[in-house]
Design a protein around this motif. Structure first.
Motif, mmCIF file in Angstrom:
data_model
loop_
_atom_site.group_PDB
_atom_site.id
_atom_site.type_symbol
_atom_site.label_atom_id
_atom_site.label_comp_id
_atom_site.label_asym_id
_atom_site.label_seq_id
_atom_site.Cartn_x
_atom_site.Cartn_y
_atom_site.Cartn_z
ATOM 1 N N VAL A 91 0.851 -1.193 0.000
ATOM 2 C CA VAL A 91 0.000 0.000 0.000
ATOM 3 C C VAL A 91 0.884 1.240 0.000
ATOM 4 C CG1 VAL A 91 -1.822 -1.180 1.288
ATOM 5 C CG2 VAL A 91 -0.138 0.190 2.528
ATOM 6 N N SER A 92 0.322 2.362 -0.390
ATOM 7 C CA SER A 92 1.151 3.575 -0.387
ATOM 8 C C SER A 92 0.653 4.568 0.654
ATOM 9 C CB SER A 92 1.176 4.221 -1.772
ATOM 10 O OG SER A 92 -0.076 4.734 -2.089
ATOM 11 N N LEU A 93 1.610 5.222 1.274
ATOM 12 C CA LEU A 93 1.335 6.262 2.264
ATOM 13 C C LEU A 93 1.840 7.587 1.713
ATOM 14 C CD1 LEU A 93 2.579 4.742 5.637
ATOM 15 C CD2 LEU A 93 0.259 5.480 5.151
ATOM 16 N N ARG A 94 1.164 8.672 2.030
ATOM 17 C CA ARG A 94 1.659 9.991 1.622
ATOM 18 C C ARG A 94 2.715 10.474 2.612
ATOM 19 N NH1 ARG A 94 -3.902 12.038 0.174
ATOM 20 N NH2 ARG A 94 -4.255 10.982 -1.811
ATOM 21 N N SER A 95 3.497 11.426 2.193
ATOM 22 C CA SER A 95 4.483 11.947 3.129
ATOM 23 C C SER A 95 3.746 12.743 4.209
ATOM 24 C CB SER A 95 5.531 12.811 2.419
ATOM 25 O OG SER A 95 4.966 14.049 2.116
ATOM 26 N N GLY A 96 4.245 12.686 5.426
ATOM 27 C CA GLY A 96 3.568 13.368 6.524
ATOM 28 C C GLY A 96 2.547 12.485 7.220
ATOM 29 N N GLN A 97 2.283 11.307 6.668
ATOM 30 C CA GLN A 97 1.352 10.388 7.313
ATOM 31 C C GLN A 97 2.132 9.329 8.081
ATOM 32 O OE1 GLN A 97 -1.049 8.808 4.080
ATOM 33 N NE2 GLN A 97 -2.398 10.587 4.095
ATOM 34 N N ARG A 98 1.550 8.924 9.199
ATOM 35 C CA ARG A 98 2.116 7.823 9.973
ATOM 36 C C ARG A 98 1.137 6.663 9.926
ATOM 37 N NH1 ARG A 98 5.850 10.391 9.246
ATOM 38 N NH2 ARG A 98 7.109 11.612 10.709
ATOM 39 N N LEU A 99 1.658 5.449 10.043
ATOM 40 C CA LEU A 99 0.808 4.265 10.008
ATOM 41 C C LEU A 99 0.346 3.913 11.422
ATOM 42 C CD1 LEU A 99 -0.042 2.273 7.717
ATOM 43 C CD2 LEU A 99 1.744 0.750 8.579
ATOM 44 N N ALA A 100 -0.960 3.731 11.601
ATOM 45 C CA ALA A 100 -1.505 3.273 12.890
ATOM 46 C C ALA A 100 -2.022 1.847 12.665
ATOM 47 C CB ALA A 100 -2.651 4.180 13.335
ATOM 48 N N VAL A 101 -1.651 0.920 13.530
ATOM 49 C CA VAL A 101 -1.985 -0.490 13.328
ATOM 50 C C VAL A 101 -2.585 -1.065 14.599
ATOM 51 C CG1 VAL A 101 -1.086 -2.741 12.627
ATOM 52 C CG2 VAL A 101 0.021 -0.673 11.802
ATOM 53 N N ALA A 102 -3.649 -1.848 14.462
ATOM 54 C CA ALA A 102 -4.256 -2.494 15.623
ATOM 55 C C ALA A 102 -4.794 -3.857 15.203
ATOM 56 C CB ALA A 102 -5.387 -1.632 16.181
ATOM 57 N N MET A 103 -5.096 -4.697 16.168
ATOM 58 C CA MET A 103 -5.633 -6.022 15.872
ATOM 59 C C MET A 103 -6.588 -6.432 16.980
ATOM 60 S SD MET A 103 -3.557 -9.593 15.759
ATOM 61 C CE MET A 103 -2.797 -9.441 14.156
ATOM 62 N N GLY A 144 -19.216 -10.959 11.050
ATOM 63 C CA GLY A 144 -18.341 -10.233 10.127
ATOM 64 C C GLY A 144 -18.347 -8.741 10.406
ATOM 65 N N TYR A 145 -19.533 -8.215 10.670
ATOM 66 C CA TYR A 145 -19.687 -6.792 10.948
ATOM 67 C C TYR A 145 -18.952 -6.425 12.240
ATOM 68 C CZ TYR A 145 -22.204 -2.319 11.171
ATOM 69 O OH TYR A 145 -22.536 -0.991 11.203
ATOM 70 N N ARG A 146 -19.202 -7.226 13.264
ATOM 71 C CA ARG A 146 -18.664 -6.899 14.572
ATOM 72 C C ARG A 146 -17.137 -7.024 14.621
ATOM 73 N NH1 ARG A 146 -17.919 -8.929 19.665
ATOM 74 N NH2 ARG A 146 -18.637 -7.524 21.296
ATOM 75 N N ALA A 147 -16.611 -8.037 13.914
ATOM 76 C CA ALA A 147 -15.152 -8.232 13.899
ATOM 77 C C ALA A 147 -14.466 -6.986 13.345
ATOM 78 C CB ALA A 147 -14.790 -9.453 13.061
ATOM 79 N N LEU A 148 -15.066 -6.373 12.344
ATOM 80 C CA LEU A 148 -14.472 -5.155 11.788
ATOM 81 C C LEU A 148 -14.767 -3.948 12.674
ATOM 82 C CD1 LEU A 148 -12.958 -3.550 9.714
ATOM 83 C CD2 LEU A 148 -15.000 -3.543 8.257
ATOM 84 N N ALA A 149 -15.980 -3.870 13.219
ATOM 85 C CA ALA A 149 -16.361 -2.708 14.027
ATOM 86 C C ALA A 149 -15.405 -2.512 15.210
ATOM 87 C CB ALA A 149 -17.796 -2.858 14.529
ATOM 88 N N VAL A 150 -15.029 -3.598 15.867
ATOM 89 C CA VAL A 150 -14.179 -3.455 17.053
ATOM 90 C C VAL A 150 -12.784 -2.959 16.665
ATOM 91 C CG1 VAL A 150 -15.499 -5.208 18.288
ATOM 92 C CG2 VAL A 150 -13.402 -5.886 17.143
ATOM 93 N N ASN A 151 -12.355 -3.318 15.461
ATOM 94 C CA ASN A 151 -11.060 -2.828 14.975
ATOM 95 C C ASN A 151 -11.131 -1.371 14.555
ATOM 96 O OD1 ASN A 151 -8.687 -4.879 14.606
ATOM 97 N ND2 ASN A 151 -10.575 -6.055 14.359
ATOM 98 N N LEU A 152 -12.200 -1.008 13.867
ATOM 99 C CA LEU A 152 -12.378 0.398 13.486
ATOM 100 C C LEU A 152 -12.369 1.279 14.726
ATOM 101 C CD1 LEU A 152 -15.187 -0.042 10.804
ATOM 102 C CD2 LEU A 152 -12.872 0.799 10.364
ATOM 103 N N SER A 153 -12.978 0.762 15.789
ATOM 104 C CA SER A 153 -13.062 1.519 17.028
ATOM 105 C C SER A 153 -11.671 1.806 17.612
ATOM 106 C CB SER A 153 -13.934 0.747 18.025
ATOM 107 O OG SER A 153 -13.974 1.406 19.260
ATOM 108 N N ASP A 154 -10.759 0.854 17.474
ATOM 109 C CA ASP A 154 -9.391 1.081 17.966
ATOM 110 C C ASP A 154 -8.721 2.228 17.217
ATOM 111 O OD1 ASP A 154 -9.117 -0.747 20.063
ATOM 112 O OD2 ASP A 154 -8.668 -2.396 18.693
ATOM 113 N N LEU A 155 -8.921 2.274 15.907
ATOM 114 C CA LEU A 155 -8.307 3.384 15.155
ATOM 115 C C LEU A 155 -9.029 4.694 15.445
ATOM 116 C CD1 LEU A 155 -6.903 2.295 11.714
ATOM 117 C CD2 LEU A 155 -5.980 2.047 14.002
ATOM 118 N N ALA A 156 -10.348 4.607 15.679
ATOM 119 C CA ALA A 156 -11.102 5.812 16.057
ATOM 120 C C ALA A 156 -10.501 6.422 17.313
ATOM 121 C CB ALA A 156 -12.575 5.463 16.280
ATOM 122 N N ALA A 157 -10.189 5.574 18.279
ATOM 123 C CA ALA A 157 -9.648 6.055 19.556
ATOM 124 C C ALA A 157 -8.311 6.763 19.380
ATOM 125 C CB ALA A 157 -9.492 4.890 20.527
ATOM 126 N N MET A 158 -7.573 6.430 18.314
ATOM 127 C CA MET A 158 -6.277 7.039 18.048
ATOM 128 C C MET A 158 -6.392 8.308 17.207
ATOM 129 S SD MET A 158 -4.422 4.906 19.608
ATOM 130 C CE MET A 158 -2.788 5.535 19.220
#
Ligand code: ADP
Ligand code: MG
Length: 319
Positions: free
Chosen positions: A32-44, A63-77
């Protein structure tokens, strides 16, 4: 003909790569490509049948919930979710299960413009792990560790609904408008991604509530080397929760039940007015202290939450 691993992946999970995904599913790794000035945030996050959701849960909800809980981790960041990988351990290659699982997963993925870029598929007990990655501006991500003495504590939405929904799934056969609502709140949590983005400029500390308000506030305080005073009467509870369970049990769900995936955050008192323009419902539930512990207050007096309260969802087996 029974589906093999390759057919499962190509039929249910492989979608054309687009945008910033230079190489998607089908190779040994994605690029995947990242733009300059962006940092990668990763959770599992992993969800396990019988631990995080009851046996017999609709695969679309899993399926919905497995993704929702992960999205929530990035939301918190305060990050923007972009890419996921999926590790799927399945007892069998049940096509209708896979079809429903993929429909729930991609329904939410498309809502947030998130692409599935790889994964692993094995036979075993039903376990779903999603790793999520996204970007956040350099030096502008949220953490649990920035709370300071005097900061105000806020929470989004209402608490306790998911725990009430799980209890309703397990013990209430009567379906009412309220129990339907609570069950949906458990099965299909709505990750607070846009709120997380807005808070990036405002909050001093942030985390998502997955294990329960008291436990998670403890974690935020520990990370910030602070304490807190929590005003129990201010903890927001839905009319559906209060209408379905008696007052003590509803409060217990709101304080100790997990799975709501709301955001818990702090702001400096001077920044409180900056929350006014946000559309998400927010409740001011307490303040950060130097004490080092979380003290609950009710009607001005110290309140001991009922730790022995009703607690399916927060037993020793849960993490
Ligand atoms: P390898 O043996 O190199 O790990 P696999 O044969 O397991 O590769 O997987 C082939 C491709 O399919 C890889 O790109 C992998 O990321 C992807 N993949 C495997 N399982 C899943 C899944 N459940 N969801 C999405 N992509 C998957
Ligand atoms: Mg390989």
């Amino acid at each position: 003909m029974s589906l093999g691993e390759f057919e499962i992946i190509s039929r249910y999970f492989k979608k054309p790569a687009s945008g910033d995904v230079l190489l998607g599913i089908g190779d040994d790794a994605a690029v995947v490509s990242l733009r300059s000035g962006q940092r990668l945030a990763v959770a599992m996050d992993t969800i396990v049948e019988g631990v995080h959701f009851p046996k017999g849960t609709d695969a679309a909800d899993i399926g919905y919930r497995a993704l929702a809980v992960n999205l929530s981790d990035l939301a918190a960041m305060g990050a923007v979710p972009k890419w996921i990988t999926l590790s799927l351990s399945l007892p069998s290659n049940d096509e209708s299960w896979l079809d429903r699982f993929a429909s729930g997963l991609f329904e939410l993925a498309s809502k947030f413009n998130v692409q599935l870029i790889g994964g692993d598929t094995v036979r075993g007990p039903l376990v779903v792990t999603i790793q999520i990655a996204g970007w956040v501006e350099s030096n502008r991500w949220l953490t649990r560790s920035g709370a300071q003495v005097g900061d105000l504590i806020f929470v989004s939405g209402c608490l306790g609904d998911a725990a009430g929904g799980l209890a309703a799934l397990q013990e209430l056969s009567e379906i009412t408008e309220s129990t339907r609502y609570l069950k949906q709140r458990f099965l299909r949590p709505q990750p607070r991604v846009s709120l997380g983005r807005e808070l990036r400029e405002i909050a001093s500390a942030s985390m998502d509530i997955s294990d329960g308000l008291l436990t998670d506030l403890d974690k935020l305080c520990a990370a910030s080397a602070m304490g807190a005073e929590l005003d129990v009467d201010r903890v927001p509870m839905s009319s559906q929760l209060r209408g379905t369970f008696d007052a003590d049990r509803a409060l217990n769900f709101a304080l100790a039940g997990g799975d709501d995936y709301e955001l818990l955050f702090t702001v400096h008192a001077a920044d409180q007015s900056r929350l006014r323009n946000l559309k998400t419902p927010l409740a001011h539930i307490g303040k950060i202290t130097a004490l080092g512990t979380v003290r609950c207050v009710r009607n001005g007096a110290t309140f001991e939450p009922n730790a022995r309260g009703y607690d399916h969802f927060h037993s020793g087996a849960r993490k």
